[in-house]
Design an enzyme around this catalytic site. Structure first.
Site, PDB file in Angstrom:
ATOM      1  N   GLU A  35      -2.589  16.048  12.385  1.00 34.73           N
ATOM      2  CA  GLU A  35      -2.873  16.385  10.985  1.00 34.73           C
ATOM      3  C   GLU A  35      -4.375  16.493  10.733  1.00 34.73           C
ATOM      4  O   GLU A  35      -4.819  17.412  10.032  1.00 34.73           O
ATOM      5  CB  GLU A  35      -2.225  15.377  10.041  1.00 34.73           C
ATOM      6  CG  GLU A  35      -0.712  15.374  10.096  1.00 34.73           C
ATOM      7  CD  GLU A  35      -0.065  16.728   9.848  1.00 34.73           C
ATOM      8  OE1 GLU A  35      -0.468  17.434   8.894  1.00 34.73           O
ATOM      9  OE2 GLU A  35       0.849  17.094  10.609  1.00 34.73           O
ATOM     10  N   LEU A  55       2.786  19.193  19.959  1.00 31.02           N
ATOM     11  CA  LEU A  55       3.662  18.034  19.752  1.00 31.02           C
ATOM     12  C   LEU A  55       4.140  17.902  18.308  1.00 31.02           C
ATOM     13  O   LEU A  55       4.992  17.067  18.015  1.00 31.02           O
ATOM     14  CB  LEU A  55       2.937  16.738  20.140  1.00 31.02           C
ATOM     15  CG  LEU A  55       2.507  16.591  21.587  1.00 31.02           C
ATOM     16  CD1 LEU A  55       1.766  15.278  21.779  1.00 31.02           C
ATOM     17  CD2 LEU A  55       3.704  16.685  22.509  1.00 31.02           C
ATOM     18  N   ARG A  56       3.588  18.713  17.403  1.00 32.80           N
ATOM     19  CA  ARG A  56       3.925  18.528  15.990  1.00 32.80           C
ATOM     20  C   ARG A  56       5.422  18.686  15.735  1.00 32.80           C
ATOM     21  O   ARG A  56       6.033  17.863  15.066  1.00 32.80           O
ATOM     22  CB  ARG A  56       3.146  19.477  15.091  1.00 32.80           C
ATOM     23  CG  ARG A  56       3.335  19.099  13.622  1.00 32.80           C
ATOM     24  CD  ARG A  56       2.435  19.864  12.700  1.00 32.80           C
ATOM     25  NE  ARG A  56       2.435  19.273  11.374  1.00 32.80           N
ATOM     26  CZ  ARG A  56       3.413  19.373  10.503  1.00 32.80           C
ATOM     27  NH1 ARG A  56       4.504  20.034  10.806  1.00 32.80           N
ATOM     28  NH2 ARG A  56       3.322  18.798   9.309  1.00 32.80           N
ATOM     29  N   LYS A  57       6.011  19.742  16.254  1.00 33.67           N
ATOM     30  CA  LYS A  57       7.441  19.955  16.018  1.00 33.67           C
ATOM     31  C   LYS A  57       8.274  18.805  16.582  1.00 33.67           C
ATOM     32  O   LYS A  57       9.133  18.263  15.871  1.00 33.67           O
ATOM     33  CB  LYS A  57       7.898  21.295  16.581  1.00 33.67           C
ATOM     34  CG  LYS A  57       9.349  21.596  16.270  1.00 33.67           C
ATOM     35  CD  LYS A  57       9.769  22.969  16.738  1.00 33.67           C
ATOM     36  CE  LYS A  57      11.223  23.232  16.382  1.00 33.67           C
ATOM     37  NZ  LYS A  57      11.657  24.551  16.810  1.00 33.67           N
TER      38      LYS A  57
END
Length: 141
Positions: free
Chosen positions: A49, A97-99
């Protein structure tokens, strides 16, 4: 003249030392337990983020090409020479890696130390320095 929201960028960069500390502690004291797993998961998520928020502010402020994804935010800011190739390589892997972290959290392996966890502290610190240097260079601030 560009309007770059330096205050919001700075606020996000100021979160990096806490994220770095969490990553260092979890990597140094990894026990495979659920609490360590959740600390790691949240620190990775916050790192993503911060990087994408800062990138978005830079893209908007310097009127760079529009980003179509989180990966694109990192690519665009790298193309604009906000940070170097070493930082880019790790951040590109990080944002991928967000998903898994946000949408497929039910399948995230909380029992294993992720390979980026011990690497990210140094990279996030470099990212912070390089973003600040970029702002000084472009804005004379």
């Amino acid at each position: 003249m560009y309007y770059v929201n330096q205050e919001q960028i700075q606020r996000r960069l100021e979160a990096i030392p806490d994220i770095v500390e969490a990553l260092k502690q979890v990597a140094g004291n990894w026990d495979g337990g659920i609490v360590s797993g959740f600390v790691q998961e949240r620190a990775l998520h916050l790192a993503i983020e911060v990087v994408t928020d800062v990138g978005s502010y830079l893209i908007d402020g310097f009127i760079m090409r529009d980003a179509s994804s989180y990966e694109d935010i990192v690519e665009i800011t790298h193309e604009e020479r906000v940070f170097d190739d070493e930082v880019f390589a790790v951040l590109a892997e990080l944002v991928s890696l967000r998903k898994p972290l946000v949408q497929e959290y039910y399948a995230w392996d909380r029992r294993s130390l992720h390979k980026l966890t011990p690497v990210l502290p140094d990279i996030l610190e470099q990212f912070s320095v390089q973003v600040r240097d970029y702002l000084k260079q472009e804005l004379g601030a």
